[in-house]
Enzyme design. Structure first.
Site, PDB file in Angstrom:
ATOM      1  N   SER A  89       0.850  -1.193   0.000  1.00  9.85           N
ATOM      2  CA  SER A  89       0.000   0.000   0.000  1.00  9.85           C
ATOM      3  C   SER A  89       0.888   1.246   0.000  1.00  9.85           C
ATOM      4  CB  SER A  89      -0.942  -0.056   1.206  1.00  9.85           C
ATOM      5  OG  SER A  89      -1.974   0.891   1.087  1.00  9.85           O
ATOM      6  N   ASP A  97      -8.769  -4.513  -6.056  1.00 12.18           N
ATOM      7  CA  ASP A  97      -8.314  -3.732  -4.909  1.00 12.18           C
ATOM      8  C   ASP A  97      -9.120  -2.444  -4.778  1.00 12.18           C
ATOM      9  OD1 ASP A  97      -6.765  -2.133  -3.057  1.00 12.18           O
ATOM     10  OD2 ASP A  97      -5.075  -3.454  -3.463  1.00 12.18           O
ATOM     11  N   HIS A 155      -7.500  -5.775  -0.543  1.00 15.62           N
ATOM     12  CA  HIS A 155      -6.370  -4.865  -0.640  1.00 15.62           C
ATOM     13  C   HIS A 155      -5.076  -5.652  -0.531  1.00 15.62           C
ATOM     14  CE1 HIS A 155      -4.266  -1.144  -0.491  1.00 15.62           C
ATOM     15  NE2 HIS A 155      -4.036  -1.119   0.806  1.00 15.62           N
TER      16      HIS A 155
END
Length: 535
Positions: free
Chosen positions: A225, A452, A482
């Site tokens: 991320s 995602d 995610h």
């Protein structure tokens, strides 16, 4: 509502919130090397770990064989001999010491996520990598116990997160703007000296200090991320120091904060639609009303409107508001493993009980069962605002709302209004978009997930393009949630493990996808397609 980019380790956070982990201070084995050409970075002194602090999210101390250390780094890299701040680290030693490669440094995202609290809970997912790597993570500057940014106290944060985040009248707009200003003033009052120095470029410089203190000639890195943005900036600043690196759940380095928020609106709406379709496909097993995904989504919108008019009981004297419900829905969309909780939470809320969705919202905001907040929200705002130059006026924000509502009738308003979070911030931002060009860097494996919600799939391709020729190698995972490696998909994990452990990079544009009826863990080995897939 979701901030610019959020942490990836949601399963552990939700488990902690619904069911009712260390720093430190010798067996340092790093080599003394030079930083900034002159200043020596000393080897770390590893010792026993304490339990994570409340600011790190709390929890139990990691197992006794884990070790912790602290590294002092310059507060201001323009004054390398000046004031220092501590960076807290944690590690689990490699099991095969004879064939140890080095240290694999993790950043799990946020920005603002604590690596000290996250890595021990996630370590089982990376056990194959621990065979030949010390698993290492850290609290970045401004986070947890690494000179944490402090803003409002727990009581004030309860009120802050209970505010109406989608104002519909001039009076509500004034309250919304006033709440943001009050929060920002608290950040400035409590952390003024720190705020100019918590941006990603400084965190990347800290990463290189960490590399040196660990005794590694190259940085072996796993960024997830926001950790992909940090990794990209590191590769730009220190391309010759990049070893084997993996970027998973990739932040698009080409998007402004507005474009990124709009991308998230699309991404969360896509994930909600996938959740709803899965519920429909299960027929009578689905607890939600609606014979189509669109009908389920319409019921979610109806619930939002009802909560905006009249919140329902949550936990204790706390209510489930429209904002909290939307936060809870977003939290559950970070992982397919959380879909059953989302289904249950929506069902209960439609029946007038908001405890589960409120617990999911609390997990997103870093609130534990005792009402204590981690500093992920404060750090997230401080880092994003130190990075991004974008500052939106009230009128500019309102003019952009139709595009956000078009992208997502469920999440659009929330993400659109959230663009004002840096308006009035006491520190100017550093960039429109980060520079991640890294000519001369070793290859970096870049993984995009088609489902995602928080870091849409297209960002992986953009990261590969911006890293430059011969650097980024894209892998696509056709899944939900995610991130990809943490999904348990054997194809993705095989590709990553093969690269990190053996240096064997998968073919460019490889695609991993479970066959119909298979769970992610049963998907086959990577196969490179004849041409790149679209989004």
């Amino acid at each position: 509502m979701p901030r610019k980019v959020l942490r990836v380790t949601v399963t552990a956070a939700v488990a902690a919130a619904l069911l009712t982990t260390g720093a430190c201070s010798d067996d340092g084995d790093g080599k003394k090397t030079k930083a900034d050409g002159t200043k020596e970075v000393r080897p770390l002194k590893w010792g026993a770990c304490e339990a994570p602090t409340a600011l790190e999210g709390g929890g139990q101390a990691p197992p006794k064989d884990w070790q912790c250390a602290t590294l002092d780094v310059p507060l201001d890299y323009a004054k390398p001999e000046g004031e220092t701040i501590p960076i807290a680290l944690i590690r689990a030693r490699a099991r095969d010491k004879e064939n140890r490669i080095g240290s694999l440094v993790f950043n799990f995202g946020g920005p603002g996520g604590s690596g000290i609290s996250t890595l021990p809970g996630a370590a089982k997912e990376y056990e194959a990598l621990r065979a030949r790597y010390d698993l290492v993570s850290f609290d970045p500057r401004g986070v947890g116990r690494s000179a944490p940014v402090r803003c409002e106290d727990d009581r004030q944060l309860d009120a802050y997160y209970a505010q109406d985040s989608t104002p519909a009248t001039p009076a509500q707009e004034k309250d919304f703007v006033d709440n943001i200003r009050t929060y920002q003033k608290a950040c400035e009052k409590n952390s003024a000296d720190l705020l100019p120095h918590v941006g990603t470029s400084n965190a990347a410089r800290d990463l290189d200090r960490i590399r040196q203190a660990l005794g590694d000639e190259k940085l072996y890195y796993f960024g997830i991320s926001y950790g992909t943005e940090l990794g990209g900036v590191y590769a730009h600043l220190f391309p010759k120091n990049v070893g084997r690196a993996v970027f998973d759940a990739v932040v698009d380095p080409t998007k402004t904060s507005e474009e990124g928020a709009l991308g998230q609106a699309n991404g969360f709406q896509l994930a909600l639609g996938n959740f709803a379709q899965d519920c429909v496909d299960r027929g009578d097993e689905c607890r939600l009303q609606g014979s189509t995904a669109k009908e389920i989504e319409a019921n979610v919108i109806k619930l939002q409107k009802e909560l905006a008019a009249k919140p329902i009981p949550g936990a204790g004297d706390r209510k489930l508001t429209e904002t909290a419900a939307t936060n809870g829905i977003a939290q559950a969309l970070y992982s397919k493993e959380l879909w059953p909780l989302l289904e249950q939470g929506l069902d209960e809320a439609e029946g007038g009980q908001g405890q589960l969705l409120l617990a999911l919202s609390d997990a997103l905001n870093g609130r534990d069962e005792h009402g204590r907040y981690s500093n992920i929200g404060a750090a997230n705002t401080a880092i994003n605002c130190a990075d991004s130059k974008d500052r939106y006026t009230l009128e500019q924000t309102k003019s952009k709302l139709p595009a956000f509502r078009s992208a997502s009738p469920v999440f659009g308003d929330f993400l659109g209004w959230a663009m004002m979070s840096c308006t009035g911030w006491p520190v100017a931002g550093a960039w429109e978009t980060p520079d991640v060009s890294a000519p001369g860097s070793a290859p970096i494996l870049v993984i995009g997930n088609t489902g995602d919600p928080a870091t849409p799939y297209e960002g992986a391709r953009k990261m590969v393009e911006r890293l430059g020729p011969g650097v980024g190698v894209e892998l696509t995972y056709k899944g939900e949630g995610h991130g990809a490696y943490n999904s348990g998909d054997s194809c993705v994990q095989q590709a990553v493990n093969s690269y990190l452990l053996d240096g064997k990079m998968p073919g460019a544009n490889t695609v991993c996808a479970p066959a119909p009826g298979q769970s992610p863990a049963e998907s086959e080995s990577p196969v490179a397609p004849p041409q790149p897939l679209g989004a």
